[in-house]
Enzyme design. Structure first.
Site, PDB file in Angstrom:
ATOM      1  CG  ASN A   6      -1.798   1.227   1.285  1.00 32.97           C
ATOM      2  OD1 ASN A   6      -1.631   2.184   0.533  1.00 32.97           O
ATOM      3  ND2 ASN A   6      -2.750   1.216   2.196  1.00 32.97           N
ATOM      4  NE  ARG A   8      -3.543   7.467   0.845  1.00 33.79           N
ATOM      5  CZ  ARG A   8      -4.708   7.746   1.366  1.00 33.79           C
ATOM      6  NH1 ARG A   8      -5.767   7.035   1.034  1.00 33.79           N
ATOM      7  NH2 ARG A   8      -4.847   8.737   2.213  1.00 33.79           N
ATOM      8  CB  CYS A   9       1.154   1.824   4.380  1.00 29.61           C
ATOM      9  SG  CYS A   9       1.832   1.074   5.882  1.00 29.61           S
ATOM     10  CB  SER A  10       5.079   5.457   6.723  1.00 30.11           C
ATOM     11  OG  SER A  10       4.618   4.931   7.949  1.00 30.11           O
TER      12      SER A  10
END
Length: 114
Positions: A6, A8-10
Site C-alpha cells: 500500500n 500510502r503506508c509508511s
C-alpha cells in the site's frame, strides 16, 4: 518474490525501500487496486502460518463495522471479510515461494531474508 504493498503506508514504503537497498526487486502488488481472492488469501495464510487474525488490521473502521472482533467467527469468515474489504489486510506482506512474512515492523525482514 512478491510484495503486497500500500503506497500510502509508511511501513510498506519503508519495507519496500529496505528490499530495494538489498538489491531485491520484488513484484509489487498494490492489493487495494488488485485485491486477493478468497483462495489467494487462504494460500497466503498457509504460507504465513499463525492465526488468521494476525492478517487483519483491527484498527480499521471496517473491522468494527463488521464486528470482526467476535471470537466466534471462523477463519473463513475473517478471510471473506478481507477479500471483500482488502484494506482490512495487514501490510506489508512479502511472499517468497512457500513462505511469507508480515513485515511490520519492516526490521523483521532482516532476519527473514537471511
Amino acid at each position: 518474490m512478491k510484495f503486497l504493498h500500500n503506497p500510502r503506508c509508511s511501513k510498506s514504503r519503508e519495507a519496500l525501500a529496505l528490499l530495494q537497498a538489498r538489491g531485491i526487486a520484488p513484484e509489487v502488488v498494490e492489493y487495494l487496486v488488485t485485491p486477493l481472492s478468497l483462495p489467494e488469501l487462504q494460500a497466503l495464510h498457509a504460507r504465513l502460518g499463525g492465526p488468521v487474525r494476525a492478517m487483519l488490521r483491527d484498527g480499521e473502521d471496517d473491522y468494527r463495522e463488521l464486528g470482526l472482533a467476535d471470537a466466534s467467527l471462523s477463519d473463513e469468515q475473517l478471510l471473506r471479510a478481507v477479500a471483500e474489504r482488502p484494506r482490512l489486510m495487514q501490510r506489508p506482506i512479502v511472499i517468497d515461494g512457500d513462505r511469507a512474512l508480515i513485515a511490520r515492523p519492516p526490521a523483521l525482514l532482516d532476519d527473514w531474508l537471511k
